[in-house]
Scaffold this motif. Structure first.
Motif, PDB file in Angstrom:
ATOM      1  N   ARG A 154      -2.717   4.696  -8.813  1.00 18.30           N
ATOM      2  CA  ARG A 154      -1.666   4.365  -9.770  1.00 18.30           C
ATOM      3  C   ARG A 154      -0.958   3.091  -9.340  1.00 18.30           C
ATOM      4  NH1 ARG A 154       2.142   7.791  -8.852  1.00 18.30           N
ATOM      5  NH2 ARG A 154       1.115   8.792  -7.081  1.00 18.30           N
ATOM      6  N   VAL A 155      -0.773   2.180 -10.271  1.00 15.73           N
ATOM      7  CA  VAL A 155      -0.020   0.958 -10.008  1.00 15.73           C
ATOM      8  C   VAL A 155       1.449   1.244 -10.293  1.00 15.73           C
ATOM      9  CG1 VAL A 155       0.328  -1.456 -10.628  1.00 15.73           C
ATOM     10  CG2 VAL A 155      -1.986  -0.499 -10.571  1.00 15.73           C
ATOM     11  N   VAL A 156       2.279   1.104  -9.276  1.00 10.14           N
ATOM     12  CA  VAL A 156       3.701   1.414  -9.397  1.00 10.14           C
ATOM     13  C   VAL A 156       4.471   0.108  -9.555  1.00 10.14           C
ATOM     14  CG1 VAL A 156       5.672   2.558  -8.340  1.00 10.14           C
ATOM     15  CG2 VAL A 156       3.352   3.411  -7.913  1.00 10.14           C
ATOM     16  N   GLY A 169       8.181   5.147  -2.967  1.00 10.69           N
ATOM     17  CA  GLY A 169       9.015   4.975  -1.784  1.00 10.69           C
ATOM     18  C   GLY A 169       8.752   3.671  -1.060  1.00 10.69           C
ATOM     19  N   GLN A 170       7.462   3.327  -0.861  1.00 13.99           N
ATOM     20  CA  GLN A 170       7.136   2.069  -0.189  1.00 13.99           C
ATOM     21  C   GLN A 170       7.561   0.867  -1.032  1.00 13.99           C
ATOM     22  OE1 GLN A 170       5.160   4.699  -0.255  1.00 13.99           O
ATOM     23  NE2 GLN A 170       4.409   5.050   1.845  1.00 13.99           N
ATOM     24  N   LEU A 171       7.377   0.961  -2.352  1.00 11.53           N
ATOM     25  CA  LEU A 171       7.770  -0.161  -3.211  1.00 11.53           C
ATOM     26  C   LEU A 171       9.285  -0.365  -3.175  1.00 11.53           C
ATOM     27  CD1 LEU A 171       7.143  -2.359  -5.270  1.00 11.53           C
ATOM     28  CD2 LEU A 171       7.270  -0.619  -7.060  1.00 11.53           C
ATOM     29  N   ASP A 172      10.049   0.710  -3.243  1.00  8.53           N
ATOM     30  CA  ASP A 172      11.507   0.576  -3.206  1.00  8.53           C
ATOM     31  C   ASP A 172      11.961  -0.034  -1.887  1.00  8.53           C
ATOM     32  OD1 ASP A 172      11.703   1.615  -5.721  1.00  8.53           O
ATOM     33  OD2 ASP A 172      12.257   3.644  -5.074  1.00  8.53           O
ATOM     34  N   ALA A 173      11.326   0.367  -0.793  1.00 10.83           N
ATOM     35  CA  ALA A 173      11.680  -0.208   0.501  1.00 10.83           C
ATOM     36  C   ALA A 173      11.355  -1.698   0.540  1.00 10.83           C
ATOM     37  CB  ALA A 173      10.928   0.530   1.615  1.00 10.83           C
ATOM     38  N   ALA A 174      10.199  -2.073  -0.015  1.00 10.22           N
ATOM     39  CA  ALA A 174       9.813  -3.484  -0.036  1.00 10.22           C
ATOM     40  C   ALA A 174      10.773  -4.299  -0.899  1.00 10.22           C
ATOM     41  CB  ALA A 174       8.382  -3.623  -0.548  1.00 10.22           C
ATOM     42  N   ARG A 175      11.155  -3.778  -2.059  1.00 10.56           N
ATOM     43  CA  ARG A 175      12.055  -4.497  -2.952  1.00 10.56           C
ATOM     44  C   ARG A 175      13.447  -4.641  -2.326  1.00 10.56           C
ATOM     45  NH1 ARG A 175      13.017  -2.241  -8.070  1.00 10.56           N
ATOM     46  NH2 ARG A 175      13.459  -4.352  -8.817  1.00 10.56           N
ATOM     47  N   ASP A 229       0.858  -1.172   0.000  1.00 14.89           N
ATOM     48  CA  ASP A 229       0.000   0.000   0.000  1.00 14.89           C
ATOM     49  C   ASP A 229       0.901   1.231   0.000  1.00 14.89           C
ATOM     50  OD1 ASP A 229      -1.823   1.975   0.327  1.00 14.89           O
ATOM     51  OD2 ASP A 229      -2.749   1.170   2.129  1.00 14.89           O
ATOM     52  N   GLY A 230       0.993   1.896  -1.138  1.00 13.00           N
ATOM     53  CA  GLY A 230       1.843   3.073  -1.228  1.00 13.00           C
ATOM     54  C   GLY A 230       2.428   3.244  -2.608  1.00 13.00           C
ATOM     55  N   GLY A 231       3.260   4.268  -2.748  1.00 10.96           N
ATOM     56  CA  GLY A 231       3.843   4.583  -4.038  1.00 10.96           C
ATOM     57  C   GLY A 231       5.281   4.128  -4.176  1.00 10.96           C
ATOM     58  N   GLN A 261       1.719   2.473 -13.961  1.00 11.94           N
ATOM     59  CA  GLN A 261       0.700   1.980 -14.871  1.00 11.94           C
ATOM     60  C   GLN A 261      -0.600   2.721 -14.571  1.00 11.94           C
ATOM     61  OE1 GLN A 261       1.856  -0.324 -17.012  1.00 11.94           O
ATOM     62  NE2 GLN A 261       3.819  -0.300 -15.908  1.00 11.94           N
ATOM     63  N   ARG A 262      -1.176   3.297 -15.603  1.00 16.72           N
ATOM     64  CA  ARG A 262      -2.470   3.966 -15.439  1.00 16.72           C
ATOM     65  C   ARG A 262      -3.517   3.137 -16.174  1.00 16.72           C
ATOM     66  NH1 ARG A 262      -2.234   9.149 -13.429  1.00 16.72           N
ATOM     67  NH2 ARG A 262      -0.126  10.005 -13.191  1.00 16.72           N
TER      68      ARG A 262
END
Length: 590
Positions: free
Chosen positions: A494-496, A467-473, A463-465, A502-503
């Motif tokens: 928005r799907v990051v 920054g959260q995705l980079d932290a998870a990865r 859940d997030g954009g 992705q829109r």
């Protein structure tokens, strides 16, 4: 099929009882199984626990299924399908969740026994779903007819009867207390009971119950009444759940039709001598007519039965168009019925349910896979998704949630939550949460000591954009867990992905799937945060003398702060770490 293919197929199955079949490229049935919930049961084959089943899954090319109304129906349909198809990988008339059978051995003096692993030479009855009732009935049969239940070792070489003879459970053929012909006559009575003649046992039980009542031996009368009820339900309850039509016909076919757009599915159930024995589905091009179902039936019946043996009766949801089809069937001696109520109507409803399961099922997971293939070229079926979210109040009471969706539906047994270190940093918190999950996945554990039986997800959603995705990865990379991950930002939906944003159209089904996962992860995290904030942090932690360990002991002992508040002084001091002074402080503060 590999594990991914099995999970993909399982995701399209309903969460209902039924029977499933694994088939090879030629359509040969390799394995037949039953399930209380088809989707979960078939999905378990993605990670087979035995070499035999692993070989079966590797040979399989497809999975077929049929829904039933009850688990009992599934059980009996499975048994009949195994008898009919003799699948190579069904080594017994049961799978790992076995059901009891009753066997009469082929000894000179046959033995009666409840078993899950019958002898090849024995006469076997069942399977049955209520073992308790089976035990009651077998004991009543032994008390009435004296059929032995002892082992061969105990039976041979005896000089005097055993205790079973003394308490009336056996007529002791081992020592000649009964002759062979008389004993076999009693065995024949037992056989007649299992073949459906309930009165063979019910009548003597009823007489004994009435005699006990006349003698005012009410305890024995009540015991016999309970046995009589079990005996009378033994055949009636099971047959009502699984029997086909009872009009005297040997073979009856039941058809159900479901139409959506230009596609129609016809489900056919087969009943032989009152038992459902087979089912199949056929897909047709639907005619462009107002009476679609009637038109489909008019086309299907003559095409299907042109080169097949006609049944004695045909049950339909409605009459075919025109009179040509029904006239032909009647000339051939087939009784055509459109039942409105009763057992036959129930069978038609079951056929309709099977037909409807094959049409109109939108594959959100497939659309999601296709939409993400540009970012993840090797992405397979997206059957299992885990969603992550973090909730806190300015860095206090920080918690994380890990929810699981399978086939587009929440799998709540696989939900997890985690209390995190109090840090007011969303990115760091997401890193800690995902790293916690990833580490346990790599180590094969869920918690400090328990094994983690959850399979790896096909996709991880945070859940997030960006920054959260980079932290998870980063957490995934540090733990060495190779799972594709995306983010979903709330503001603009928005799907990051790792390579961009992705829109997707707001009405896209695959976007709705991710939104459901994201929203559930958020709900689960907020719920836990509120619990931690309100029930733990602001109350017990402010009580002098109550540290983290004592707080946990109190909550484990009483279940909630409210129960701690209402506990007596003695109850509080019974908790390790809570002395007289602390108990008094708790009572004053709470």
């Amino acid at each position: 099929m590999d594990g991914t293919a099995v999970r993909t197929r399982a995701g399209a199955l309903p969460r209902e009882p039924g029977v499933y079949q694994f088939l090879d490229d030629d359509g040969t049935v390799l394995y037949v199984g039953k399930a209380v919930e088809l989707r979960d049961r078939v999905r378990s084959y993605a990670d087979p626990r035995s070499a035999r089943i692993r070989r079966m899954v590797e040979r399989a090319a497809s999975v077929d299924f049929a829904v039933t109304d009850t688990e009992t129906q599934a059980l009996l349909l499975e048994a009949n399908l195994i008898k009919r198809h003799q699948p190579r990988y069904n080594v017994r008339l049961k799978d790992d969740k076995s059901y009891p059978l009753v066997q009469l051995t082929d000894h000179e003096f046959p033995r009666i026994e409840v078993t899950r692993d019958p002898n090849d030479s024995a006469t076997v009855y069942g399977p049955y779903t209520d073992k308790g009732r089976v035990d009651v009935v077998v004991k009543a049969l032994r008390e009435t007819y004296g059929v032995r239940g002892c082992s061969d070792h105990k039976f041979s070489g005896r000089s005097r009867p055993c205790l079973d003879y003394d308490i009336g459970l056996c007529t002791a053929p081992c020592t000649g207390e009964i002759g062979e012909s008389d004993y076999l006559a009693d065995v024949e009575s037992v056989t007649r009971f299992f073949e459906g003649e309930t009165g063979v046992l019910a009548d003597p039980l009823r007489r004994a119950m009435e005699e006990a009542a006349d003698e005012e031996n009410f305890e024995r009368a009540a015991n016999l009444r309970d046995r009589l009820e079990a005996v009378e339900a033994f055949h009636g309850g099971a047959s009502a759940a699984v029997s086909g039509p009872s009009g005297g016909e040997r073979t009856v076919d039941v058809l159900g039709v479901a139409v959506e757009g230009d596609r129609a599915t016809v489900a056919r159930l087969r009943s032989e001598r009152g038992q459902l024995v087979d089912r199949e589905r056929h897909v047709m091009d639907a005619p462009d007519a107002d009476e679609a179902v009637a038109s489909v039936l008019s086309a299907f019946v003559p095409q299907y039965y042109a080169e097949r043996e006609l049944p004695d009766a045909l049950l339909l949801p409605e009459r075919p168009d025109g009179t040509e089809v029904t006239d032909w069937l009647e000339r051939e001696g087939v009784a055509v019925r459109i039942p409105g109520a009763g057992r036959e109507a129930t069978l038609v409803d079951l056929a309709l349910k099977n037909a409807r399961r094959s049409v109109g099922m939108r594959d959100e997971a497939r659309d999601l896979r296709d939409a993400l293939r540009g970012s993840f070229p090797d992405l397979g079926a997206v059957e299992r998704i885990e969603g992550f979210d973090v909730s806190h109040a300015q860095g206090k009471a920080v918690v994380g949630s890990d929810v699981t969706f399978v086939g587009g539906s929440p799998e709540k047994a696989d939900y997890r939550r985690k209390r995190l270190e109090d840090v007011n940093d969303d990115y760091a918190n997401m890193y800690d949460l995902v790293h916690w999950r990833a580490t346990r996945a790599v180590e094969g554990r869920d918690g400090e000591q328990a094994r983690d039986d959850r399979p790896d997800p096909d996709l991880l959603l945070v859940d997030g954009g960006r920054g959260q995705l980079d932290a998870a990865r980063e957490a995934l990379a540090d733990a060495g867990w190779d799972v594709p991950a995306v983010g979903l930002a709330k503001r603009e939906e928005r799907v990051v992905t790792p390579d961009g944003e992705q829109r997707w159209p707001s009405d896209a089904a695959h976007l709705h799937l991710l939104q459901r996962v994201r929203d559930e992860a958020h709900r689960f995290a907020v719920q836990y945060h509120q619990h931690v904030r309100d029930e733990v942090k602001t109350v017990l932690d402010d009580v002098p003398g109550v540290g983290p360990e004592t707080r946990q002991r109190l909550l484990r002992r009483f279940g909630s702060v409210e129960n701690v508040r209402s506990a007596s002084h003695d109850d509080l001091t019974s908790v390790p770490g809570v002395g007289e002074k602390t108990a008094e402080t708790l009572r004053k503060r709470l």
